[in-house]
Design a protein around this motif. Sequence first.
Motif, PDB file in Angstrom:
ATOM      1  N   GLY A 121      82.927  -1.512  50.681  1.00  0.00           N
ATOM      2  CA  GLY A 121      83.659  -2.088  50.060  1.00  0.00           C
ATOM      3  C   GLY A 121      83.483  -2.149  48.307  1.00  0.00           C
ATOM      4  O   GLY A 121      83.301  -3.057  47.461  1.00  0.00           O
ATOM      5  N   ASN A 122      82.136  -1.769  47.801  1.00  0.00           N
ATOM      6  CA  ASN A 122      81.088  -1.651  47.181  1.00  0.00           C
ATOM      7  C   ASN A 122      81.488  -0.358  46.467  1.00  0.00           C
ATOM      8  O   ASN A 122      81.120   1.089  47.085  1.00  0.00           O
ATOM      9  CB  ASN A 122      79.673  -1.572  47.409  1.00  0.00           C
ATOM     10  N   LYS A 123      81.718  -0.471  45.389  1.00  0.00           N
ATOM     11  CA  LYS A 123      81.764   1.177  44.310  1.00  0.00           C
ATOM     12  C   LYS A 123      80.529   1.166  44.575  1.00  0.00           C
ATOM     13  O   LYS A 123      79.352   0.658  43.241  1.00  0.00           O
ATOM     14  CB  LYS A 123      83.261   0.993  43.365  1.00  0.00           C
ATOM     15  N   THR A 124      80.044   2.667  44.602  1.00  0.00           N
ATOM     16  CA  THR A 124      78.813   3.025  44.494  1.00  0.00           C
ATOM     17  C   THR A 124      78.727   4.403  43.169  1.00  0.00           C
ATOM     18  O   THR A 124      79.273   5.235  44.367  1.00  0.00           O
ATOM     19  CB  THR A 124      78.117   3.488  45.454  1.00  0.00           C
ATOM     20  N   ASP A 125      78.209   4.044  42.242  1.00  0.00           N
ATOM     21  CA  ASP A 125      78.381   5.456  41.388  1.00  0.00           C
ATOM     22  C   ASP A 125      76.717   6.331  41.316  1.00  0.00           C
ATOM     23  O   ASP A 125      75.531   5.764  41.269  1.00  0.00           O
ATOM     24  CB  ASP A 125      78.605   5.116  40.045  1.00  0.00           C
ATOM     25  N   ILE A 126      76.556   7.679  41.853  1.00  0.00           N
ATOM     26  CA  ILE A 126      75.714   8.133  41.756  1.00  0.00           C
ATOM     27  C   ILE A 126      75.806   9.078  40.933  1.00  0.00           C
ATOM     28  O   ILE A 126      76.632  10.150  40.602  1.00  0.00           O
ATOM     29  CB  ILE A 126      75.374   8.620  43.204  1.00  0.00           C
ATOM     30  N   VAL A 127      74.848   9.697  40.314  1.00  0.00           N
ATOM     31  CA  VAL A 127      74.738  10.801  38.622  1.00  0.00           C
ATOM     32  C   VAL A 127      73.069  11.374  39.138  1.00  0.00           C
ATOM     33  O   VAL A 127      72.159  10.786  39.056  1.00  0.00           O
ATOM     34  CB  VAL A 127      74.841   9.968  37.959  1.00  0.00           C
ATOM     35  N   ILE A 128      73.651  12.752  39.601  1.00  0.00           N
ATOM     36  CA  ILE A 128      71.864  13.942  39.758  1.00  0.00           C
ATOM     37  C   ILE A 128      72.461  14.554  38.481  1.00  0.00           C
ATOM     38  O   ILE A 128      72.958  15.563  38.439  1.00  0.00           O
ATOM     39  CB  ILE A 128      72.553  14.551  40.518  1.00  0.00           C
ATOM     40  N   SER A 129      71.051  15.013  37.613  1.00  0.00           N
ATOM     41  CA  SER A 129      70.258  15.184  36.664  1.00  0.00           C
ATOM     42  C   SER A 129      69.920  16.275  36.737  1.00  0.00           C
ATOM     43  O   SER A 129      68.524  15.831  37.199  1.00  0.00           O
ATOM     44  CB  SER A 129      70.557  14.252  35.446  1.00  0.00           C
ATOM     45  N   LYS A 130      69.616  17.637  36.030  1.00  0.00           N
ATOM     46  CA  LYS A 130      68.464  18.717  35.759  1.00  0.00           C
ATOM     47  C   LYS A 130      68.589  18.748  35.025  1.00  0.00           C
ATOM     48  O   LYS A 130      68.756  19.461  33.730  1.00  0.00           O
ATOM     49  CB  LYS A 130      69.374  19.342  37.328  1.00  0.00           C
ATOM     50  N   TYR A 131      66.907  18.613  34.225  1.00  0.00           N
ATOM     51  CA  TYR A 131      66.075  18.467  32.912  1.00  0.00           C
ATOM     52  C   TYR A 131      65.399  19.855  33.679  1.00  0.00           C
ATOM     53  O   TYR A 131      64.836  20.114  34.749  1.00  0.00           O
ATOM     54  CB  TYR A 131      66.176  17.534  32.686  1.00  0.00           C
ATOM     55  N   GLU A 132      64.970  20.237  32.550  1.00  0.00           N
ATOM     56  CA  GLU A 132      63.635  21.522  32.658  1.00  0.00           C
ATOM     57  C   GLU A 132      62.775  21.119  33.204  1.00  0.00           C
ATOM     58  O   GLU A 132      62.005  22.077  34.533  1.00  0.00           O
ATOM     59  CB  GLU A 132      63.347  21.750  31.687  1.00  0.00           C
ATOM     60  N   ASP A 133      62.445  20.092  33.385  1.00  0.00           N
ATOM     61  CA  ASP A 133      60.544  19.523  33.706  1.00  0.00           C
ATOM     62  C   ASP A 133      61.260  18.421  34.422  1.00  0.00           C
ATOM     63  O   ASP A 133      60.625  17.738  35.210  1.00  0.00           O
ATOM     64  CB  ASP A 133      59.483  19.322  32.653  1.00  0.00           C
ATOM     65  N   SER A 134      62.392  18.183  35.121  1.00  0.00           N
ATOM     66  CA  SER A 134      62.611  16.780  35.614  1.00  0.00           C
ATOM     67  C   SER A 134      63.440  17.065  36.309  1.00  0.00           C
ATOM     68  O   SER A 134      64.977  17.174  36.151  1.00  0.00           O
ATOM     69  CB  SER A 134      62.092  15.138  35.872  1.00  0.00           C
ATOM     70  N   PHE A 135      64.023  15.603  37.548  1.00  0.00           N
ATOM     71  CA  PHE A 135      65.781  15.872  38.111  1.00  0.00           C
ATOM     72  C   PHE A 135      65.818  14.099  38.079  1.00  0.00           C
ATOM     73  O   PHE A 135      64.810  13.425  37.986  1.00  0.00           O
ATOM     74  CB  PHE A 135      65.916  15.536  39.612  1.00  0.00           C
TER      75      PHE A 135
END
Length: 126
Positions: free
Chosen positions: A27-41
């Motif tokens: 029942g908890n809306k859970t948002d996940i964003v995964i980003s890939k940068y040149e030197d990190s995630f």
Amino acid sequence: MEMGMNSVQPNAQFPVPHKSLSLDINGNKTDIVISKYEDSFMVMVTQIGCMGAILVARKDESVFSDPTYNVSVLFGKRDEVSKVIILFNVSGSGSARSLMISHGLKDHSQATMKYIVSTIIENRLW
């Protein structure tokens, strides 16, 4: 426990490769964003609609010993939940890139955390 994935949206148009997910976990809306940068995630997980604690993990490798992981807290408290998520994801990355994670969760149960970790692993960009 009710868990389900509502949507997965990879977006190649944004300047940074990323995936956005929206889940319903007990029942908890859970948002996940995964980003890939040149030197990190960067991994952002929220059930409160904004960023929470922010931590950074770096993998330090040496020819003389096994890799070690350095975890720094940028904002918030260092708790075991964050540490488990970060170390699990960094160790699976096979990359020298650092991993920044932000989490703002209502539900810190073990079942919820396992579900979030497995979702991140399934959708990782590394």
